[in-house]
Design a protein around this motif. Structure first.
Motif, PDB file in Angstrom:
ATOM      1  N   ASN A  84       0.834  -1.204   0.000  1.00  0.00           N
ATOM      2  CA  ASN A  84       0.000   0.000   0.000  1.00  0.00           C
ATOM      3  C   ASN A  84       0.867   1.252   0.000  1.00  0.00           C
ATOM      4  N   GLY A  85       0.452   2.237  -0.735  1.00  0.00           N
ATOM      5  CA  GLY A  85       1.117   3.521  -0.714  1.00  0.00           C
ATOM      6  C   GLY A  85       2.450   3.572  -1.428  1.00  0.00           C
ATOM      7  N   ILE A  86       2.676   2.690  -2.372  1.00  0.00           N
ATOM      8  CA  ILE A  86       3.921   2.733  -3.139  1.00  0.00           C
ATOM      9  C   ILE A  86       3.847   3.933  -4.078  1.00  0.00           C
ATOM     10  N   SER A  87       4.875   4.767  -4.019  1.00  0.00           N
ATOM     11  CA  SER A  87       4.903   5.921  -4.920  1.00  0.00           C
ATOM     12  C   SER A  87       5.270   5.448  -6.329  1.00  0.00           C
ATOM     13  N   LYS A  88       5.253   6.372  -7.272  1.00  0.00           N
ATOM     14  CA  LYS A  88       5.527   6.025  -8.662  1.00  0.00           C
ATOM     15  C   LYS A  88       6.858   5.287  -8.770  1.00  0.00           C
ATOM     16  N   SER A  89       6.802   4.114  -9.376  1.00  0.00           N
ATOM     17  CA  SER A  89       7.992   3.273  -9.535  1.00  0.00           C
ATOM     18  C   SER A  89       8.016   2.717 -10.948  1.00  0.00           C
ATOM     19  N   ASP A  90       9.224   2.583 -11.482  1.00  0.00           N
ATOM     20  CA  ASP A  90       9.368   1.953 -12.787  1.00  0.00           C
ATOM     21  C   ASP A  90       9.362   0.437 -12.636  1.00  0.00           C
ATOM     22  N   ILE A  91      10.061  -0.039 -11.607  1.00  0.00           N
ATOM     23  CA  ILE A  91      10.087  -1.472 -11.303  1.00  0.00           C
ATOM     24  C   ILE A  91       9.727  -1.654  -9.833  1.00  0.00           C
ATOM     25  N   ILE A  92       8.867  -2.621  -9.570  1.00  0.00           N
ATOM     26  CA  ILE A  92       8.536  -3.004  -8.200  1.00  0.00           C
ATOM     27  C   ILE A  92       8.994  -4.443  -8.018  1.00  0.00           C
TER      28      ILE A  92
END
Length: 167
Positions: A84-92
């Motif tokens: 929850n609440g992951i900011s903008k990411s190219d890869i997770i």
């Protein structure tokens, strides 16, 4: 006494193999990033990799991010304690300890161009674009071109040929 020494030696060997896997996974992740067709509009932004539930991989990625870039983009490694609440990411990167949350993560990220890389085998069928697979001390990966297409991202043939394609 021999049993105790044997158990300790086995634990030490397993810990060393586990640490080495983290290094290899981090290297793979950087190489994955170079073989994905990212939107041109992102070229001025930092390249963000968020790791959930795998401090070893995050630590190794931080070491690499000091000297490596993805294209012309500086790399920033973030760690998250939950999906929850992951900011903008190219890869997770979803650590194996959090693998049961793959369905929720895919739902939360369905409108984003975030590539989900799972550290658990078989997770491409649940929505990951790439999932690591380990056979003994050998590390490989599964890859789903279909899941990349759902994100409107292209993946270079070189990467498709290196992985085990699943769809």
């Amino acid at each position: 006494m021999k049993k105790i020494i044997s158990v300790f030696a086995l634990a030490l060997i397993c810990g060393t193999i586990s640490a080495q896997m983290g290094k290899f996974q981090a290297l793979y992740i950087f190489n994955f990033a170079k073989e994905i067709g990212w939107p041109k509009t992102d070229e001025q932004n930092e390249f963000v990799i968020t790791v959930i539930g795998d401090n070893g991989v995050a630590s190794e990625l931080n070491k690499l991010a000091k000297t490596k870039k993805v294209g012309s983009r500086n790399v920033v490694i973030k760690e998250a304690s939950s999906i929850n609440g992951i900011s903008k990411s190219d890869i997770i990167v979803l650590g194996e300890s959090r693998a049961s949350q793959i369905g929720q993560l895919v739902q939360l990220q369905h409108n984003n161009k975030s590539v989900i890389v799972s550290c658990k085998q078989g997770q491409c069928s649940s929505g990951a674009c790439i999932a690591f697979e380990q056979s003994g001390s050998r590390l490989g990966f599964e890859i789903s071109e279909q899941n990349f297409k759902k994100k409107n991202l292209s993946v270079h043939n070189k990467l498709l040929q290196l992985g085990k394609q699943v769809d």
